[in-house]
Design a protein around this motif. Structure first.
Motif, mmCIF file in Angstrom:
data_model
loop_
_atom_site.group_PDB
_atom_site.id
_atom_site.type_symbol
_atom_site.label_atom_id
_atom_site.label_comp_id
_atom_site.label_asym_id
_atom_site.label_seq_id
_atom_site.Cartn_x
_atom_site.Cartn_y
_atom_site.Cartn_z
ATOM 1 N N TRP A 39 11.495 -6.042 -2.723
ATOM 2 C CA TRP A 39 10.951 -5.406 -3.848
ATOM 3 C C TRP A 39 9.276 -5.137 -3.211
ATOM 4 O O TRP A 39 8.795 -3.866 -3.780
ATOM 5 C CB TRP A 39 10.814 -6.342 -5.110
ATOM 6 C CG TRP A 39 11.962 -6.600 -5.897
ATOM 7 C CD1 TRP A 39 12.544 -7.596 -5.981
ATOM 8 C CD2 TRP A 39 12.457 -5.851 -6.901
ATOM 9 N NE1 TRP A 39 13.606 -7.634 -6.867
ATOM 10 C CE2 TRP A 39 13.518 -6.374 -7.507
ATOM 11 C CE3 TRP A 39 12.198 -4.397 -7.546
ATOM 12 C CZ2 TRP A 39 14.282 -5.829 -8.353
ATOM 13 C CZ3 TRP A 39 12.781 -3.895 -8.270
ATOM 14 C CH2 TRP A 39 13.891 -4.374 -9.007
ATOM 15 N N ALA A 43 7.807 -1.328 -2.753
ATOM 16 C CA ALA A 43 6.533 -0.898 -3.184
ATOM 17 C C ALA A 43 5.571 -0.100 -2.163
ATOM 18 O O ALA A 43 4.878 0.720 -2.399
ATOM 19 C CB ALA A 43 5.666 -1.925 -3.878
ATOM 20 N N ARG A 102 4.853 -1.660 -7.463
ATOM 21 C CA ARG A 102 5.545 -0.370 -7.203
ATOM 22 C C ARG A 102 4.551 0.484 -6.213
ATOM 23 O O ARG A 102 3.471 0.453 -6.182
ATOM 24 C CB ARG A 102 5.678 0.158 -8.540
ATOM 25 C CG ARG A 102 6.758 -0.475 -9.432
ATOM 26 C CD ARG A 102 8.120 -0.628 -9.052
ATOM 27 N NE ARG A 102 8.942 -1.287 -9.981
ATOM 28 C CZ ARG A 102 9.256 -2.447 -9.619
ATOM 29 N NH1 ARG A 102 8.662 -3.312 -8.672
ATOM 30 N NH2 ARG A 102 9.942 -3.134 -10.470
ATOM 31 N N HIS A 105 1.420 1.602 -7.691
ATOM 32 C CA HIS A 105 0.144 0.607 -7.405
ATOM 33 C C HIS A 105 -0.464 0.725 -6.376
ATOM 34 O O HIS A 105 -1.655 0.709 -6.248
ATOM 35 C CB HIS A 105 0.692 -0.739 -7.975
ATOM 36 C CG HIS A 105 1.313 -0.796 -9.292
ATOM 37 N ND1 HIS A 105 2.622 -1.624 -9.301
ATOM 38 C CD2 HIS A 105 1.046 -0.358 -10.342
ATOM 39 C CE1 HIS A 105 3.081 -1.470 -10.485
ATOM 40 N NE2 HIS A 105 2.222 -0.848 -11.114
ATOM 41 N N PRO A 173 1.942 -5.728 -12.134
ATOM 42 C CA PRO A 173 1.932 -5.638 -10.692
ATOM 43 C C PRO A 173 1.791 -6.960 -9.756
ATOM 44 O O PRO A 173 2.271 -7.133 -8.891
ATOM 45 C CB PRO A 173 1.470 -4.485 -10.320
ATOM 46 C CG PRO A 173 0.340 -4.281 -11.426
ATOM 47 C CD PRO A 173 0.986 -4.750 -12.674
#
Length: 195
Positions: A39, A43, A102, A105, A173
């Protein structure tokens, strides 16, 4: 805004002892059907290089892999090991357990850095999340070389970063997974029917 926001490397700190998870390999723990570290790497998908600091694991085969010396010596030592591999003018320093971080961000952090030496996310209580920030690599190297302590705040705080507050919602986040309950909640929130 950095002169070329695409020119950043990502350093993912993926070591640690995960004491509150019984010593489990936290970055490899599944959330929403994929390891936490995947993940975070997604990002930072705009990074020129992804550098993972921690033990070997069968994820992110294209990443540069390094280990802090000695293993488990803490985040400042891990930062040094990762920073040694950074080639870009900017570096995203990220924990490997942020399932809701993500690309937008990371872009917000780079944009907020402006002419400063960095930018850091703050949570909804205004606390800096030192493992969710972007920094000028050269200034970060200088700060690390001059620092003799063990706290990331001690290295990063004096760089006077811009603070970035983003809407939280159910999937902020900065949400990290330190306990089994954190993982279970993140897993539920990351499932396709929850997105």
């Amino acid at each position: 805004m950095p002169s070329d926001p695409a020119l950043f490397d990502a350093v993912l700190l993926a070591g640690g002892r995960a004491r509150r998870l019984g010593g489990a390999d936290k970055p490899a723990a599944p959330v929403g059907g994929r390891p936490l570290i995947e993940w975070v790497a997604a990002a930072a998908s705009g990074a020129s290089r992804t550098i993972v600091v921690g033990p070997p694991r069968d994820v992110l085969p294209d990443a540069v892999r390094v280990r802090e010396d000695p293993p488990g010596a803490g985040p400042v030592t891990a930062l040094g090991a990762g920073l040694a591999e950074v080639r870009a003018p900017w570096v995203a320093l990220l924990a490997a357990d942020l399932p809701f971080l993500r690309p937008a961000h990371i872009t917000a952090l780079l944009d907020a850095a402006g002419e400063r030496d960095g930018a850091v996310l703050v949570d909804d209580d205004g606390r800096e999340q030192w493992l969710a920030g972007c920094w000028r690599a050269g200034r970060l190297r200088d700060a690390l070389a001059a620092y003799t302590g063990a706290s990331l705040r001690g290295v990063l705080g004096p760089l006077d970063p811009a603070v970035v507050a983003l809407p939280a919602g159910d999937r902020p986040p900065w949400y990290d997974c330190d306990t089994p309950d954190d993982l279970a909640r993140a897993d539920g929130l990351a499932r396709p029917d929850a997105l």
